[in-house]
Design a protein around this motif. Structure first.
Motif, short mmCIF file in Angstrom:
data_model
loop_
_atom_site.label_atom_id
_atom_site.label_comp_id
_atom_site.label_asym_id
_atom_site.label_seq_id
_atom_site.Cartn_x
_atom_site.Cartn_y
_atom_site.Cartn_z
N GLU A 17 -12.59 -17.36 -40.52
CA GLU A 17 -14.18 -17.12 -40.94
C GLU A 17 -15.24 -17.54 -40.06
OE1 GLU A 17 -12.55 -20.87 -42.83
OE2 GLU A 17 -11.82 -19.01 -42.12
N ALA A 18 -15.17 -18.12 -38.92
CA ALA A 18 -16.08 -18.76 -37.89
C ALA A 18 -16.99 -17.73 -37.77
CB ALA A 18 -15.23 -19.38 -36.77
N LYS A 19 -18.14 -18.42 -37.58
CA LYS A 19 -19.46 -17.41 -37.35
C LYS A 19 -20.08 -18.31 -36.03
CE LYS A 19 -18.88 -14.41 -40.47
NZ LYS A 19 -18.57 -13.04 -40.22
N LEU A 20 -20.47 -17.41 -35.03
CA LEU A 20 -21.30 -17.86 -34.11
C LEU A 20 -22.88 -17.78 -34.27
CD1 LEU A 20 -19.87 -16.03 -30.81
CD2 LEU A 20 -19.46 -18.32 -31.38
N ILE A 21 -23.43 -19.00 -33.93
CA ILE A 21 -24.75 -19.08 -34.09
C ILE A 21 -25.55 -18.59 -32.69
CG2 ILE A 21 -26.78 -20.58 -34.82
CD1 ILE A 21 -24.55 -21.96 -36.59
N SER A 22 -26.50 -18.03 -32.69
CA SER A 22 -27.25 -17.46 -31.27
C SER A 22 -28.64 -17.28 -31.73
CB SER A 22 -26.45 -16.20 -30.64
OG SER A 22 -27.14 -16.08 -29.62
N TYR A 23 -29.56 -17.88 -30.64
CA TYR A 23 -30.95 -17.24 -30.66
C TYR A 23 -31.14 -16.34 -29.93
CZ TYR A 23 -30.57 -22.19 -32.45
OH TYR A 23 -30.48 -23.42 -33.10
N THR A 24 -30.29 -15.40 -29.43
CA THR A 24 -30.46 -14.17 -28.85
C THR A 24 -29.27 -13.28 -29.33
OG1 THR A 24 -29.02 -14.85 -27.17
CG2 THR A 24 -31.27 -15.16 -26.63
N ALA A 25 -29.50 -12.06 -29.11
CA ALA A 25 -28.48 -11.07 -29.43
C ALA A 25 -27.15 -11.17 -29.05
CB ALA A 25 -28.98 -9.56 -29.17
N ILE A 26 -25.97 -11.15 -29.57
CA ILE A 26 -24.48 -11.34 -29.08
C ILE A 26 -24.21 -10.25 -28.57
CG2 ILE A 26 -22.45 -12.07 -29.88
CD1 ILE A 26 -23.56 -13.63 -31.95
N PRO A 27 -23.66 -10.17 -27.48
CA PRO A 27 -23.02 -8.88 -26.75
C PRO A 27 -21.95 -8.48 -27.54
CG PRO A 27 -23.55 -10.58 -25.25
CD PRO A 27 -23.74 -11.12 -26.49
N GLU A 28 -21.60 -7.02 -27.63
CA GLU A 28 -20.52 -6.51 -28.31
C GLU A 28 -19.29 -7.08 -27.80
OE1 GLU A 28 -20.83 -2.24 -28.22
OE2 GLU A 28 -22.86 -2.02 -29.26
N TRP A 29 -19.26 -7.34 -26.49
CA TRP A 29 -17.73 -7.63 -25.80
C TRP A 29 -17.43 -9.02 -26.43
CZ3 TRP A 29 -17.51 -12.09 -23.79
CH2 TRP A 29 -18.95 -12.78 -23.14
N VAL A 30 -18.29 -9.96 -26.95
CA VAL A 30 -17.88 -11.19 -27.67
C VAL A 30 -17.04 -10.93 -28.93
CG1 VAL A 30 -18.82 -13.03 -28.93
CG2 VAL A 30 -19.93 -12.22 -26.58
N GLU A 31 -17.43 -10.10 -29.87
CA GLU A 31 -16.36 -9.98 -30.85
C GLU A 31 -15.09 -9.45 -30.66
OE1 GLU A 31 -16.17 -7.50 -35.10
OE2 GLU A 31 -17.90 -7.45 -33.83
N CYS A 32 -14.84 -8.59 -29.38
CA CYS A 32 -13.69 -8.06 -29.08
C CYS A 32 -13.10 -9.17 -28.51
CB CYS A 32 -13.60 -7.02 -28.18
SG CYS A 32 -14.58 -5.60 -28.83
N ARG A 35 -15.85 -16.38 -23.28
CA ARG A 35 -15.73 -15.84 -21.87
C ARG A 35 -15.03 -14.33 -22.42
NH1 ARG A 35 -12.15 -18.58 -18.30
NH2 ARG A 35 -11.65 -16.48 -17.36
N GLY A 36 -15.54 -13.38 -21.70
CA GLY A 36 -14.95 -12.07 -21.57
C GLY A 36 -13.70 -11.53 -20.66
N GLU A 37 -13.55 -10.19 -20.40
CA GLU A 37 -12.34 -10.12 -19.65
C GLU A 37 -12.82 -9.90 -18.08
OE1 GLU A 37 -11.12 -6.18 -21.03
OE2 GLU A 37 -9.36 -7.07 -21.92
N ARG A 38 -14.06 -9.79 -17.87
CA ARG A 38 -14.83 -9.59 -16.75
C ARG A 38 -15.56 -10.96 -16.54
NH1 ARG A 38 -18.01 -4.05 -17.81
NH2 ARG A 38 -16.31 -2.79 -18.50
N ARG A 39 -15.67 -11.25 -14.97
CA ARG A 39 -16.14 -12.53 -14.74
C ARG A 39 -17.74 -12.69 -15.02
NH1 ARG A 39 -13.49 -15.43 -10.56
NH2 ARG A 39 -15.41 -16.31 -9.97
N ASN A 40 -18.36 -11.40 -15.15
CA ASN A 40 -19.94 -11.72 -15.47
C ASN A 40 -19.92 -11.70 -16.96
OD1 ASN A 40 -18.93 -8.83 -16.02
ND2 ASN A 40 -20.95 -7.99 -15.35
N GLN A 41 -18.67 -11.76 -17.76
CA GLN A 41 -19.14 -11.83 -19.37
C GLN A 41 -18.83 -12.98 -19.66
OE1 GLN A 41 -16.19 -8.83 -20.61
NE2 GLN A 41 -17.55 -7.20 -20.86
N ARG A 42 -19.85 -13.97 -19.82
CA ARG A 42 -20.13 -15.19 -20.34
C ARG A 42 -21.19 -15.26 -21.09
NH1 ARG A 42 -15.87 -14.73 -18.12
NH2 ARG A 42 -14.73 -16.21 -16.61
N PHE A 43 -21.03 -16.02 -22.14
CA PHE A 43 -21.92 -16.02 -23.37
C PHE A 43 -22.05 -17.41 -23.98
CE2 PHE A 43 -24.04 -15.14 -27.64
CZ PHE A 43 -25.07 -14.70 -27.23
N GLY A 44 -23.34 -17.78 -23.93
CA GLY A 44 -23.35 -19.20 -24.66
C GLY A 44 -23.86 -19.15 -26.11
#
Length: 202
Positions: A14-29, A54-63
């Motif tokens: 049930e964990a929820k991320l908290i972000s001050y910017t929009a969360i990219p779609e790939w994060v959920e996947c 971290r996502g599948e691609r090297r440029n997919q990193r989200f804080g």
């Protein structure tokens, strides 16, 4: 429990991320495949833990940030050394190199970070045949320039490139940079990178 940089956190369902910017779609996947995040080197805000996804691609990193109530389990990089020593042996160069690194760093508290650490903690096969090996040394006493040079010379014999970050109470620095013996050194802290005198690490 205190959560520090490089800790790998398994999330509750049930964990929820908290972000001050929009969360990219790939994060959920990404979290659906492997519900794990890594603690970032950043200031903890409002009792929230700074984490990286971290996502599948090297440029997919989200804080983002996370409440400690969302954490199912936490693992430190140094806790992961027992996994490959007890039989985790997927035949990938960066993972196979761990046995050699373990011999070289036997006198230190150390552990894998980056993609290797993430795979060992989560079981998700994110390490590729071209992956480097990132490790940290948890330093509790003085490390001389000569010791640093000796470690690096031995690590060069490994089949993959090994990047070592040295973690101290003040922050982290690159072992390769420290081994150069220059007067100043870049220290990574929760407030950002800063230059310090090398002898201030003593």
């Amino acid at each position: 429990m205190e959560y520090i940089t490089h800790d790998l956190l398994q999330l509750k369902e049930e964990a929820k991320l908290i972000s001050y910017t929009a969360i990219p779609e790939w994060v959920e996947c990404s979290l659906a495949r492997a519900p794990f995040v890594v603690v970032r080197r950043s200031v903890h805000r409002d009792r929230l833990i700074p984490v990286g996804i971290r996502g599948e691609r090297r440029n997919q990193r989200f804080g983002a940030f996370l409440s400690e109530h969302a954490i199912k389990q936490a693992t430190r990089p140094e806790d992961l050394t027992s996994l490959f020593q007890n039989g985790y042996s997927r035949k990938i160069p960066a993972i196979s190199a761990l046995e050699e690194v373990a011999v070289i760093l036997k006198d230190f508290v150390w552990g894998p970070t980056g993609s290797v650490g993430f795979e060992l903690a989560s079981g998700a096969e994110v390490v590729t045949t071209t992956s480097d090996l990132d490790v940290l040394i948890r330093l509790s006493s003085y490390l001389s320039i000569e010791q640093a040079k000796m470690i690096l010379s031995k690590l060069k014999r490994c089949p993959v490139s090994v990047d070592v970050q040295v973690e101290t109470e003040k922050g982290a620095f690159s072992l390769a940079e420290y081994a150069k013996g220059e007067e100043t050194l870049l220290l990574r802290t929760v407030y950002g990178p800063t230059l310090i005198k090398s002898n201030q690490l003593v």
